[in-house]
Design a protein around this motif. Sequence first.
Motif, PDB file in Angstrom:
ATOM      1  N   ILE A   7     164.415 109.544  97.093  1.00 29.09           N
ATOM      2  CA  ILE A   7     165.767 109.328  96.582  1.00 29.09           C
ATOM      3  C   ILE A   7     166.431 110.676  96.261  1.00 29.09           C
ATOM      4  CG2 ILE A   7     165.008 109.105  94.171  1.00 29.09           C
ATOM      5  CD1 ILE A   7     167.039 106.748  93.934  1.00 29.09           C
ATOM      6  N   SER A   8     167.764 110.715  96.422  1.00 28.36           N
ATOM      7  CA  SER A   8     168.535 111.897  96.003  1.00 28.36           C
ATOM      8  C   SER A   8     169.899 111.441  95.510  1.00 28.36           C
ATOM      9  CB  SER A   8     168.702 112.890  97.154  1.00 28.36           C
ATOM     10  OG  SER A   8     169.510 112.346  98.174  1.00 28.36           O
ATOM     11  N   GLU A   9     170.470 112.252  94.640  1.00 28.55           N
ATOM     12  CA  GLU A   9     171.787 111.938  94.080  1.00 28.55           C
ATOM     13  C   GLU A   9     172.922 112.482  94.938  1.00 28.55           C
ATOM     14  OE1 GLU A   9     171.845 113.298  90.041  1.00 28.55           O
ATOM     15  OE2 GLU A   9     170.322 111.854  89.412  1.00 28.55           O
ATOM     16  N   ARG A  10     172.606 113.416  95.870  1.00 30.26           N
ATOM     17  CA  ARG A  10     173.623 114.010  96.736  1.00 30.26           C
ATOM     18  C   ARG A  10     173.225 113.863  98.198  1.00 30.26           C
ATOM     19  NH1 ARG A  10     172.954 119.244  94.765  1.00 30.26           N
ATOM     20  NH2 ARG A  10     173.483 119.904  96.864  1.00 30.26           N
ATOM     21  N   LYS A  11     174.211 113.684  99.072  1.00 30.38           N
ATOM     22  CA  LYS A  11     173.964 113.599 100.508  1.00 30.38           C
ATOM     23  C   LYS A  11     173.582 114.976 101.054  1.00 30.38           C
ATOM     24  CE  LYS A  11     176.914 109.688 101.553  1.00 30.38           C
ATOM     25  NZ  LYS A  11     177.956 109.148 102.413  1.00 30.38           N
ATOM     26  N   LYS A  31     165.113 114.679  99.498  1.00 32.04           N
ATOM     27  CA  LYS A  31     164.934 113.583  98.552  1.00 32.04           C
ATOM     28  C   LYS A  31     163.599 113.738  97.826  1.00 32.04           C
ATOM     29  CE  LYS A  31     167.794 110.328 101.146  1.00 32.04           C
ATOM     30  NZ  LYS A  31     168.949 110.306 100.284  1.00 32.04           N
ATOM     31  N   GLU A  56     169.013 101.645  95.298  1.00 32.54           N
ATOM     32  CA  GLU A  56     169.833 101.884  94.103  1.00 32.54           C
ATOM     33  C   GLU A  56     169.612 103.294  93.580  1.00 32.54           C
ATOM     34  OE1 GLU A  56     169.439  98.884  91.049  1.00 32.54           O
ATOM     35  OE2 GLU A  56     171.111  97.786  91.934  1.00 32.54           O
ATOM     36  N   GLY A  57     170.719 103.997  93.322  1.00 29.11           N
ATOM     37  CA  GLY A  57     170.666 105.357  92.807  1.00 29.11           C
ATOM     38  C   GLY A  57     170.663 106.430  93.877  1.00 29.11           C
ATOM     39  N   ASP A  58     170.610 106.034  95.166  1.00 28.51           N
ATOM     40  CA  ASP A  58     170.580 107.013  96.243  1.00 28.51           C
ATOM     41  C   ASP A  58     171.989 107.295  96.756  1.00 28.51           C
ATOM     42  OD1 ASP A  58     168.850 108.580  98.181  1.00 28.51           O
ATOM     43  OD2 ASP A  58     170.090 107.419  99.559  1.00 28.51           O
ATOM     44  N   ALA A  59     172.237 108.556  97.108  1.00 27.12           N
ATOM     45  CA  ALA A  59     173.562 108.993  97.556  1.00 27.12           C
ATOM     46  C   ALA A  59     174.024 108.289  98.830  1.00 27.12           C
ATOM     47  CB  ALA A  59     173.564 110.501  97.775  1.00 27.12           C
TER      48      ALA A  59
END
Length: 146
Positions: free
Chosen positions: A9-13, A17, A32-35
Motif C-alpha cells: 500500500i502507498s498513500e501517493r501514486k 508501496k 482501502e487507503g491506497d492511492a
Amino acid sequence: MAKVVSINISERKGTIKMPIEKGYFKENHGLEGDAHAGNWHRQVSLLAKESIDKMKAIGLENLKTGDFAENITTEGIELYTLPIGTVLRVGEEVVLEISQIGKQCHTGCEIKNITGDCIMPREGVFAKVINGGFIKIGDEIEIIKS
C-alpha cells in the motif's frame, strides 16, 4: 498452488508501496487507503514474484515486494498470460476481474528511477474488485473464470 506473498500500500501514486499483513479490498474501489483505489478500471495492481525474480536475475538483487507499486504480489500464477476478463478468487471473499494487462510507465516514475527498469508495463496486471473483503498473506488464488 497460486498464493498471495505480499499486500502492499502507498498513500501517493508512482511510489514504492509498503507491505501490510492484510488489507480490505472494497468492491468497485480497491485497497482501502491506497492511492490507486477509486472508481476506475485499475483499482488493484498485481505482479508475480516470478516477475520480480526476473529483475533480480539481471542484477537488481535488492528488489522486494512493493517496489514496483503492486498492491498484491503473487506466486505460482503467470498473471500476464491471463486474458482480460479473467476472474480470480483471492482468499475466502475477494473476487477480482482482470481489466488491463501491462501499462505505459509515466515519466518520473520512482520505481524506474530506482531500479533502472520497470516490469509492470510488461507483466503487471490490473483488476477491478467485484466482491470485497480482506486479503492476507498466504491466501490462495484461484482462477474461477477465464
